[in-house]
Design an enzyme around this catalytic site. Structure first.
Site, PDB file in Angstrom:
ATOM      1  N   LYS A 131       0.853  -1.197   0.000  1.00  0.00           N
ATOM      2  CA  LYS A 131       0.000   0.000   0.000  1.00  0.00           C
ATOM      3  C   LYS A 131       0.885   1.242   0.000  1.00  0.00           C
ATOM      4  O   LYS A 131       1.915   1.286   0.687  1.00  0.00           O
ATOM      5  CB  LYS A 131      -0.899  -0.039   1.244  1.00  0.00           C
ATOM      6  CG  LYS A 131      -1.998   1.020   1.278  1.00  0.00           C
ATOM      7  CD  LYS A 131      -2.889   0.815   2.517  1.00  0.00           C
ATOM      8  CE  LYS A 131      -3.971   1.859   2.634  1.00  0.00           C
ATOM      9  NZ  LYS A 131      -4.815   1.645   3.847  1.00  0.00           N
ATOM     10  N   SER A 190      -9.731   1.973   2.969  1.00  0.00           N
ATOM     11  CA  SER A 190      -8.827   2.681   2.090  1.00  0.00           C
ATOM     12  C   SER A 190      -7.858   1.775   1.315  1.00  0.00           C
ATOM     13  O   SER A 190      -7.319   2.200   0.300  1.00  0.00           O
ATOM     14  CB  SER A 190      -8.012   3.683   2.912  1.00  0.00           C
ATOM     15  OG  SER A 190      -7.177   3.009   3.830  1.00  0.00           O
ATOM     16  N   SER A 218      -9.970  -0.504   7.066  1.00  0.00           N
ATOM     17  CA  SER A 218      -9.364  -0.276   5.748  1.00  0.00           C
ATOM     18  C   SER A 218      -8.718  -1.499   5.115  1.00  0.00           C
ATOM     19  O   SER A 218      -8.369  -1.466   3.930  1.00  0.00           O
ATOM     20  CB  SER A 218      -8.317   0.842   5.834  1.00  0.00           C
ATOM     21  OG  SER A 218      -8.952   2.095   5.826  1.00  0.00           O
TER      22      SER A 218
END
Lengths: 493, 97, 485
Positions: free
Chosen positions: A81, A156, A180
């Site tokens: 990420k 996210s 997330s």
């Protein structure tokens, strides 16, 4: 395109060991597939081909010689990420503030993943500074749900989830502050686990809300999640909140008998509170666990109704301070037209942050400001202890708590972007585990109208083993992981 | 519940955040509505709870030894440097500490 | 006319003498290329996290114990939020609600000999900010832009907050001097006001004599010497008095002291004082300190200045002056103690006299000091032994000291090189004196006539002839005996 990409990480490693597959050829296949599918999915913010091929050559040499392998995931392609540092690569957090920021040091998890011989394929898309549930607030645009390209992959860690679901990576590292990892895992039909707070070092993860953030795996199978988690867990002196606890071999506990195990289901997150297909999936899971000899009981956790408001005080408060370092002085976006220091800082931030980030900075600053601290921040911290206490009381009796990961399946791009509170409410069942610091796993539990849905298993602090074992049992009911999502079936046969 | 634009303006001054008048007015509405959802917390039975975890372990400490392993970090992402210094524009008013 | 009484509290920031910063392991060394002593943590890079320095904690506890504080078993680091380019994270990590030390006190000695107890409200730990170098002007005002150097950012500080127990500028200065000495004694702070390792802010208010409620106070900053502390407070007392007498009201504000004009000007009013939005730093857990840890630090605490001065006078027999000089000059004191430790039999009062007097003077002359003293401890000890056993005269000792500093030779070597020890018998001195008398018949006559002081001139000649080795009182005896005898 090669049919090896839908394998699980553990299956892929078997192929490497038997030398039926070379790491390098898989890496080359995967970059081919990424490049073909990115126009549809937009999972990545950057690819790390050079690093990947270097690692691939090294691991092929190790497999060729039959050397001791650095880990059971040696040679497996992984996405990271884009709020986790890889030294020398950009860490953008999908914000204009950091769009050119090059990380000067590796995150602890990055070091561990590289030392384990995994192959980093690229950085994945997220909501700006991990604030969102859809990736719609990313400056690089929305990632798409591989099961329905008109829908969000969640957030996210939406790019991370999409990359694994679409077989652009075998594994992914995401971060979870209020869901997330788990929410996008559920939306994309993959496995995601948020470890116990303190399990995984946060050093090198760009902080959103420090007391809630945890890095964790997004994978195709529970076994892969267990293997990756074993690799990244452990005490780290670089992070003062890192827990000095032994790390069991989670993968070894998978498949253990669950007969007599007591599982709680909170009434508050069932029935009318969730959509019908998800309620049905929950019922199926209950029936399944009972069939395995587990004792499943409905319970009430009254403090759950406070979780979302509490979260939307504490997380923005911490974020408002965590994001204060972005002032345009030492790195990041700087407004060069400003005549004074004060204007430079305010304009650099005003232009460098997007709407959602600004909104949370405003909320966070407001709840900490003079005259409001007691009514909001202090109260929220107390309610947080209440939520924690309620969970710990349940764990006197139960080994785990089962609930939906999300109230609904993935929503459409643009559907909620203008209604912050309804977007926030999507986190209703993921937030409690962050508030209480508990390990929580999302596993695929079915499909409705072509969209995957997930169930969540929450465990006692540092008892990831039980959570993963329960997830592993449930997973065998669906065997989801080899499926090719409908949105990219033309690309991967 | 609503939050006045002057409240928003007070907060963005503290947060050193430039917002357009349009955004200020939109945030005043949105943030006000969000804060309205916080009212439910007043019902929470928290009278005898502490705001911190009473079972927290102690923060760890490190030995007082110089470590230089990070190399030169200051100039990796230069936005505006003059030699080894970061440069900031003229400091206005009496904002000095 | 109403008489006013000043009510003064002092906030002192003391830089802790650790090798590394409070939350990273960058060097705290002064100087160095700008921004060279920085890392992702003290630059506030994304993803960096703080890790507390053990020695800084021990030093804070040490300071707390020396100032009679209750060391807190649980203290909490908070974020103090404000924007400034010398503050890389946009917040300072500091202790707010739960500091590490509470409820201490410091006894100060007033010029009239009385003792006054000043309460210490609290001591908390925090990180220092960086340094701004303004360009185009001396200060912010008029500057065109500023340079930022973050070498100092993150250096550990303790803030020592006094109760408003101080009643005059002089008391404030004595408090500060006493505090400085104690911090130096326990070895936690250099105590250098000019270099900023010790900084004082003064809170001053006035109230009519005989009343108890406090008046509105101002906080005065930018004080960098004991003298300016006294002057700043006096100027603030004068300003507030004039203001009140003319019917005005003191406004709560922060003021800046200017040494050149000896006045204060307003820095900011309370209305625009910062809203710091303190909250516990979620990157750090509470700091828990056990009684065992506190006791361990206690054992490392040295004897404090007041107690030591008393002991020097009462047990070692030092004069008040020598005891005071030793207590205030820490390197000299360490040297004194080291000589005593290695030579317990040595004459302590003589040692103190020589260290405070001639050795100190000679070191200063040579631009040296007692830290890294070029005179070995053993050499000082043997110098004292030669003196007290009469092998050398005070005059010879005085002559040896510069040599001992420069060549680092032992007094025994110097003695041998000078041709031997003190000549203290009449058999050896007799012939020399006879010769001098023969060469100076006029002087001999004067002595004979009763001008005995003239013997001093002849002694000078004898000393010259013996290279200073003649025992002075014996020389005088012999001259008088020979002339009058």
């Amino acid at each position: 395109m090669s049919s090896t990409l839908p394998l699980s990480a553990a299956e892929l490693v078997e192929q490497f060991k038997s030398r039926k597959l070379k790491v390098k050829s898989v890496v080359s296949d995967i970059f081919g597939h990424i490049k073909a599918s990115e126009p549809k999915l937009n999972s990545f913010t950057a690819l790390t081909e050079e690093l990947a091929y270097q690692a691939a050559d090294k691991m092929d040499a190790a497999y060729d010689k039959g050397d001791a392998l650095p880990s059971p995931l040696a040679g497996v392609p992984i996405s990271i990420k884009d709020n986790i540092n890889i030294r020398g690569q950009k860490t953008t957090c999908c914000s204009a503030m950091l769009k050119d920021f090059v990380a000067p040091f590796d995150a602890t998890v990055t070091q561990k993943v590289l030392a384990a011989g995994m192959v980093p394929v690229g950085k994945t898309n997220l909501d700006e500074f991990a604030m969102g549930s859809s990736t719609e607030t990313s400056i690089f645009g929305t990632s798409r749900n591989p099961w329905d390209l008109a829908r969000v992959p969640g957030g996210s860690s939406g790019g991370a989830a999409a990359s694994v679901a679409a077989h652009q990576a075998f594994l992914a590292l995401g971060s979870d502050t209020g869901g997330s990892i788990r929410q996008p895992a559920a939306y994309c039909g993959i496995v995601g686990i948020k470890p116990t707070y303190g399990r995984v070092s946060r050093f090198g993860l760009v902080a959103f809300a420090s007391s809630l953030d945890q890095i964790g795996p997004l994978t195709k199978t529970v076994k892969d999640a267990a293997l990756l988690l074993e690799t990244i867990c452990g005490h780290d002196v670089q992070d003062s909140t890192s827990a000095d606890m032994p790390v069991p071999q989670f993968s070894a506990a998978l498949g253990q008998d669950i007969k007599g195990m007591k599982i709680a289901i909170p009434k508050e997150l069932s029935g009318d509170a969730i959509s019908a297909p998800i309620a049905e999936s929950l019922e199926n899971a209950i029936t399944f666990y009972k069939s395995q000899g587990a004792i499943v009981e409905w319970v009430s956790i009254e403090s759950l109704k406070y979780a979302v408001p509490t979260y939307y005080i504490i997380a923005p408060a911490e974020a408002s301070a965590n994001l204060a370092r972005f002032d345009g002085v030492r790195y990041g976006n700087r407004d060069r037209s400003s005549a004074t220091l004060q204007a430079m800082i305010a304009d650099s931030r005003g232009k460098g942050f997007g709407d959602e980030v600004k909104r949370r900075i405003v909320i966070g600053t407001y709840v900490l400001s003079s005259g409001y601290y007691d009514a909001y921040y202090l109260k929220a911290q107390k309610v947080r202890q209440l939520i924690k206490k309620d969970f710990m009381n349940l764990f006197q009796t139960y080994s785990a708590i089962l609930m939906p990961t999300t109230p609904h399946p993935a929503f459409k791009v643009g559907e909620k972007i203008n209604d912050p509170w309804s977007m926030y409410l999507e986190d209703i069942s993921t937030i409690p585990a962050n508030m209480a610091g508990l390990p929580a796993l999302s596993v695929p539990s079915g499909v409705t109208n072509g969209l995957p849905i997930g169930l969540q298993i929450i465990g006692k602090p540092f008892d990831e083993a039980t959570v993963l074992n329960l997830g592993h049992h449930l997973e065998t009911q669906f065997n989801f992981h080899h499926r090719i999502p409908t949105g990219i079936q033309d690309l991967l046969k | 519940m609503s939050i006045s634009e002057s409240d928003i303006n007070r907060v963005i001054k503290l947060a050193h955040l430039s917002l357009s008048p349009e955004t200020v007015s939109r945030f005043s509405e949105q943030v006000g509505s969000i804060m309205g959802h916080m009212a439910v917390l007043s019902d929470a039975p928290i009278a005898d709870l502490s705001p911190t975890d009473p079972n927290s372990p102690s923060t760890p400490v490190q030995a007082d030894k110089v470590y230089t392993g990070f190399g030169d970090c200051a100039s990796v992402n230069p936005v505006y440097m003059d030699g080894p210094y970061f440069v900031v524009p003229k400091i206005a008013g009496s904002d000095a500490e | 006319m109403t008489q006013f009484e000043p009510v003064i509290g002092i906030e002192v920031h003391a830089q802790l003498k650790t090798n590394t910063k409070l939350f990273c392991r960058c060097s705290t060394q002064f100087g160095g290329e700008p921004n060279a002593h920085t890392c992702p943590r003290c630059l506030g890079m994304p993803g960096a996290l703080p890790v507390l320095n053990q020695t800084a904690v021990e030093f804070a506890i040490k300071a707390g114990l020396a100032l009679n504080c209750d060391i807190q078993h649980k203290s909490v680091f908070a974020r103090k939020n404000y924007f400034y380019p010398d503050l890389p994270k946009g917040y300072q990590i500091s202790q707010f609600e739960l500091p590490i030390c509470l409820n201490g006190h410091l006894d100060i000695e007033l010029p009239d000999g009385s003792t006054k107890r000043i309460g210490i409200t609290r001591i908390h730990m925090e990180e220092d900010a960086g340094k701004l170098v303004h360009q185009g002007a001396e200060a912010i005002a008029g500057s065109t832009h500023s340079f930022v150097d973050l070498n100092r950012a993150g250096v550990p500080l303790i803030e020592i907050v006094s109760e408003p127990d101080i009643r005059s500028a002089e008391e404030a200065r004595i408090y500060m001097e006493t505090l400085q000495l104690i911090l130096r004694y326990v070895g936690v702070c250099d105590g250098n006001l000019e270099e900023g390792s010790l900084r004082a802010d003064a809170n001053v208010s006035l109230r009519p004599v005989g009343t108890t409620p406090f008046g509105t106070r101002t906080e005065t900053k930018n004080i960098n010497s004991f003298r300016s502390l006294e002057r700043a407070i006096n100027s603030e007392i004068t300003r507030q008095t004039a203001l009140i007498l003319s019917g005005g009201k003191v406004i709560q504000q922060t003021r800046n002291y200017h040494d050149n004009t000896q006045t204060t000007t307003v820095l900011r009013d309370k209305e625009d004082s910062h809203d710091y939005r303190y909250f516990p730093d979620p990157d750090l857990l509470p700091l828990l300190v056990s009684q065992t840890q506190i006791d361990a630090v206690k054992t490392t605490l040295p004897e404090l200045p007041n107690a030591q001065r008393k002991r020097y006078m009462e047990q070692l027999g030092l004069s008040e002056f020598e005891a005071m000089v030793l207590v205030q000059d820490i390197p000299m004191n360490h040297y004194f103690t080291a000589v005593l430790d290695q030579n317990p039999q040595i004459d302590k009062t003589e040692l103190a006299k020589w260290l405070v007097g001639d050795i100190n003077a000679a070191l200063k002359e040579a631009n040296k000091g007692f830290d890294n003293c070029p005179i070995q401890i053993a050499h000082t000890a043997s110098l004292l032994t030669l003196l007290t056993t009469g092998k050398i005269s005070g005059k010879m000792a005085k002559a040896f000291i510069p040599d001992m500093i420069q060549t680092q030779k032992s007094p025994d070597d110097l003695l041998a090189a000078s041709g031997g020890g003190q000549i203290d018998n009449s058999d050896d001195l007799g012939p020399i004196i006879d010769q001098i008398l023969t060469q100076n018949p006029d002087v001999a006559e004067k002595i004979k006539a009763g001008k005995t002081q003239s013997a001093n001139f002849l002694m000078g000649q004898v000393m010259k002839a013996t290279g200073g080795r003649a025992k002075p009182d014996l020389v005088i005896d012999l001259i008088l005996k020979k002339v009058t005898g």
